[in-house]
Motif scaffolding. Sequence first.
Motif, PDB file in Angstrom:
ATOM      1  N   ILE A 282       4.075  23.724 -88.274  1.00  0.00           N
ATOM      2  CA  ILE A 282       2.684  23.534 -88.681  1.00  0.00           C
ATOM      3  C   ILE A 282       2.437  22.083 -89.041  1.00  0.00           C
ATOM      4  CG2 ILE A 282       0.964  24.098 -90.444  1.00  0.00           C
ATOM      5  CD1 ILE A 282       2.014  26.921 -90.477  1.00  0.00           C
ATOM      6  N   PRO A 292      -2.404  24.677 -85.115  1.00  0.00           N
ATOM      7  CA  PRO A 292      -1.774  25.917 -84.626  1.00  0.00           C
ATOM      8  C   PRO A 292      -2.763  26.989 -84.197  1.00  0.00           C
ATOM      9  CG  PRO A 292      -0.649  25.123 -86.587  1.00  0.00           C
ATOM     10  CD  PRO A 292      -1.857  24.257 -86.416  1.00  0.00           C
ATOM     11  N   ASP A 295      -3.603  27.827 -80.513  1.00  0.00           N
ATOM     12  CA  ASP A 295      -2.701  28.654 -79.704  1.00  0.00           C
ATOM     13  C   ASP A 295      -3.204  30.099 -79.740  1.00  0.00           C
ATOM     14  OD1 ASP A 295      -0.651  30.151 -78.578  1.00  0.00           O
ATOM     15  OD2 ASP A 295       0.950  29.082 -79.628  1.00  0.00           O
ATOM     16  N   ASP A 298      -1.422  32.451 -82.075  1.00  0.00           N
ATOM     17  CA  ASP A 298      -1.291  32.057 -83.484  1.00  0.00           C
ATOM     18  C   ASP A 298      -1.247  33.285 -84.395  1.00  0.00           C
ATOM     19  OD1 ASP A 298      -1.683  30.854 -86.084  1.00  0.00           O
ATOM     20  OD2 ASP A 298      -3.809  31.306 -85.839  1.00  0.00           O
TER      21      ASP A 298
END
Length: 315
Positions: A282, A292, A295, A298
């Motif tokens: 992170i 993050p 994504d 996540d």
Amino acid sequence: MIDRRQIEGAVAAVAGPRATVRVEGDRVGVVVDATGLDPQARDALEASVRAAASVPGAEVRVVMTAERATRRLIAVASGKGGVGKSTVAANLAIALSRMGRRTGLVDADIYGPSQPRLMSAEGERPTARDGKLDPVPTPYGVPMLSMGQLVEPGRAIAWRGPMTAGALGQLVDADWGATDTLVVDLPPGTGDVQLTMIQKHRPAGAVIVSTPQDLALIDATRAIDLFAKAGVPVIGLVENMSGYACPHCGEVSDPFGRGGAEAEAQRLGLPFLGRVPLLIAIRTASDAGRPPASDPADPVFAPIAEHVAAWLADH
């Protein structure tokens, strides 16, 4: 004589049902609904409509209108610095955007803006139109504005209260277009910016970020008390830096403690929104401008955003 039907057909070809044409003598007026268009698209549509409505001998006037967006502000706050509030704010904004909300991000941490780095927008400068700033686009579909985009990198911002209030107003009252949710990253504490935010811009709710340790929780409680006294609902608490997994052996330790924010939320009768672990991944992703939450897989910030989105739907 001006042929109204001809003009209506030409305007409809470029603007569809957005435009209404009115002809009086040699004057042609066109009212165009520009709701939901960003400044560039609005300018392009206005130019196309003007060209379509222009006929020999006609005086053309094009008026662009837009319904005022029902925009809700979510304040992300903390009682003290260094608890990861800005990281939570950036990832919350991205996660809400991925869920379909038209989300913008305001970096209201006037003295310590960090969102340009977090959102990979360093070096970007906002433009202004009709006295309002245009938010800067980011790679994550979340437009943003920050004091870090208005001053030279590394320059100290030594302002007193009235100047910070004016800066906050410029950021929040910018041309946010169709944005329906603004995540506002507040500075730590309970000072001028927080008071101005509450009095002039009235957040729909606040997310409080704290580490699990007692000192951070004491300060977080003060932030909660400020919003409570002002009648701003606290959406819930986020516990950041909650548990550290050694990358070599996998053993989990708790350098800042664990569960303190959850216990405090329970004591105060507030929702607990989730934990953010103390992970090197992170930290490195944030430093590199790759939050993050960008994504799709996540597992950390998406559940927190789901809680916030559910709260917004119910309030």
